[in-house]
Design an enzyme around this catalytic site. Structure first.
Site, PDB file in Angstrom:
ATOM      1  N   CYS A  92      -8.918  -4.843  -9.670  1.00  0.00           N
ATOM      2  CA  CYS A  92      -8.502  -3.802 -10.601  1.00  0.00           C
ATOM      3  C   CYS A  92      -7.950  -2.653  -9.772  1.00  0.00           C
ATOM      4  O   CYS A  92      -8.714  -1.926  -9.135  1.00  0.00           O
ATOM      5  CB  CYS A  92      -9.728  -3.378 -11.415  1.00  0.00           C
ATOM      6  SG  CYS A  92      -9.343  -2.205 -12.704  1.00  0.00           S
TER       7      CYS A  92
ATOM      8  N   CYS B 113      -7.277  -0.794   1.813  1.00  0.00           N
ATOM      9  CA  CYS B 113      -6.269  -1.354   2.710  1.00  0.00           C
ATOM     10  C   CYS B 113      -6.827  -1.437   4.137  1.00  0.00           C
ATOM     11  O   CYS B 113      -7.356  -0.460   4.659  1.00  0.00           O
ATOM     12  CB  CYS B 113      -5.039  -0.455   2.659  1.00  0.00           C
ATOM     13  SG  CYS B 113      -3.818  -0.792   3.936  1.00  0.00           S
TER      14      CYS B 113
ATOM     15  N   CYS C 134      -4.752   1.246   6.715  1.00  0.00           N
ATOM     16  CA  CYS C 134      -4.901   2.709   6.674  1.00  0.00           C
ATOM     17  C   CYS C 134      -6.220   3.140   6.054  1.00  0.00           C
ATOM     18  O   CYS C 134      -6.512   4.336   6.009  1.00  0.00           O
ATOM     19  CB  CYS C 134      -3.730   3.352   5.937  1.00  0.00           C
ATOM     20  SG  CYS C 134      -3.740   3.088   4.159  1.00  0.00           S
TER      21      CYS C 134
ATOM     22  N   CYS D 284       0.570   3.159   3.514  1.00  0.00           N
ATOM     23  CA  CYS D 284       1.081   2.710   4.814  1.00  0.00           C
ATOM     24  C   CYS D 284       2.101   1.574   4.750  1.00  0.00           C
ATOM     25  O   CYS D 284       2.606   1.145   5.783  1.00  0.00           O
ATOM     26  CB  CYS D 284      -0.082   2.282   5.705  1.00  0.00           C
ATOM     27  SG  CYS D 284      -0.814   0.702   5.227  1.00  0.00           S
TER      28      CYS D 284
ATOM     29  N   CYS E  45       0.851  -1.192   0.000  1.00  0.00           N
ATOM     30  CA  CYS E  45       0.000   0.000   0.000  1.00  0.00           C
ATOM     31  C   CYS E  45       0.890   1.247   0.000  1.00  0.00           C
ATOM     32  O   CYS E  45       1.784   1.366   0.837  1.00  0.00           O
ATOM     33  CB  CYS E  45      -0.898  -0.028   1.238  1.00  0.00           C
ATOM     34  SG  CYS E  45      -1.840   1.494   1.481  1.00  0.00           S
TER      35      CYS E  45
HETATM   36 ZN   LIG Z   1      -2.542   1.113   3.697  1.00  0.00          ZN
END
Ligand SMILES: [Zn+2]
Length: 187
Positions: A172, A149, A152, A104, A101
């Site tokens: 996607c 995610c 975060c 984070c 991510c």
């Molecule tokens: Zn994250």
């Protein structure tokens, strides 16, 4: 001259397949294979990479996120915007490694989970368990499954049911919402 012809065949085989073999990984044909791929995700992590804990949420203020993320990364991750298709360098990323991510650092996908969907966005047929959460959005009238995610809350993309078997899923993903960490450690 049996040895010679065998060597020659091997050499020709290498020349024909060599450039591709290093990037080819077989897509699992069963859900058991998918599970093994998920369980083994750490084998694609570069040595010494610090991995945050998905169970420890990262909560920042709007201003803190704006400082941390630039331009389209901010509008995608924090405002559920979508990057223009075909713009992400990650579309062409085929090296072994892990996609984390961009907000984070939580690992979300591995290179083994990626496939070429032809959509212009990095696409995956499965993900690292425990890292993504979904919700339904109606941004373009008909309902779509948004995913983000776990750590975060950063928006990553939408999941569709037209992916390759056995999962049948297509995650996607916005390239700007991810950061790629190659296994060999060279960025
Ligand atoms: Zn994250």
């Amino acid at each position: 001259m049996k040895v010679k012809s065998t060597t020659r065949r091997a050499l020709l085989g290498f020349l024909a397949l060599g450039p591709f073999v290093t990037h080819v990984h077989a897509q699992p044909k069963t859900m058991k294979g998918i599970k093994e791929m998920q369980d083994n995700w750490k084998s694609l992590l570069a040595a010494g990479t610090a991995v945050p804990n998905a169970a420890e949420p990262l909560k920042l203020s709007k201003d803190e996120w704006k400082k941390r993320l630039q331009g389209v990364s901010y509008s995608v991750l924090r405002e559920e915007d979508t990057e223009r298709p075909g713009t992400s360098p990650l579309n062409a990323e085929k090296r072994p490694g892990v996609f984390v991510c961009a907000g984070c650092g939580l690992p979300l996908f591995t290179s083994e989970m990626k496939y070429e969907s032809g959509t212009g966005w990095p696409s995956f047929f499965t993900y690292i368990p425990g890292t993504l959460q979904t919700k339904t959005d109606f941004k373009i009238v008909y309902p779509r499954t948004e995913y983000h995610c776990t750590r975060c809350g950063g928006h990553q993309g939408h999941v569709f049911d037209d992916g390759p078997q056995p999962t049948g899923k297509r995650y996607c993903n916005n390239g700007v919402a991810l950061k790629f960490i190659p296994k060999d450690g060279k960025a």
